[in-house]
Design a protein around this motif. Sequence first.
Motif: not given
Length: 291
Positions: A265-267, A273-274, A288-289
Amino acid sequence: MSAVHRHIELNTVDMGNPPSSRNDNKWKEFQINVHDFANLPSGRDQYTESPAFECNGHQWQLRVCPGGRRSAHEGFVSVLLKLCSPGTATATFVPNILNKFGSRVYRLPVAQPFDVISGGVYGVTNFAKRSHVLDPSKNMLDDNGTMAIIISIKEETTEALPTAFVPKNPFNNMIQEKFLDEETADVCFEVSSSEIEEDRSKRSRSSTSFYAHSQILNICAPMLASLFESNEDRSVKAASITDVSPDIFRHMLFYVYGGSVPEEDLKAHATGIIDAAEKYTIVNLKLEAEA
């Protein structure tokens, strides 16, 4: 009595296939010299002890009772292993007498593992007849009256040693259990998202509720906490979020509660997210993102 740390390694050559039951564990051996054996105290339960020696991460001593332990048969010598280190230990050991010609006599079968606590002893109560040890024709003492005892202790691998269970601090799990807990929450985010009608002619907005706790937000996400007015009447206050999708907001809020965003999900949602983390100053999530 003196302890000679003599590690004996025997190279063997097999002819044919060795039996499957063969024990490949190694043994560590120590030679304990019991000087002036004939003149040592020989009453029941009287003993002399060797200097301490180390094996398997523990300190040990050899205790020799020339007149035997109280439970020994009349006239027998007792040989015992004593644990000097604190705590408990498990060991397997075999004692032998090394005669004046270097041959082992009174060779005993392999002993079973035993458990012992600090200061405790375990061993062979009826090891050898004292009269045989003192008999010159048996050649068990050297010319100086010294009896040499070989102690063989099985080497234990570190994997075989039990490890203590140490519970982790439960605080993080306890906080995460309060994530979206409506019963204990005192604030609520109404996160809107746009939806396209089937005829694609109109757009409607739907909202998703995310219940939260002002104390956690004040500490971990002050920018989110500032969206709410003072809560003097103790009712649940609501704040509207229109610039972040519900999926992204859920990840961000879960992160605030000590959780983590799945790598996939982060990718997949890195940009969203950022942007959200930057807007609401969730700095570590943003970093982290971006990584």
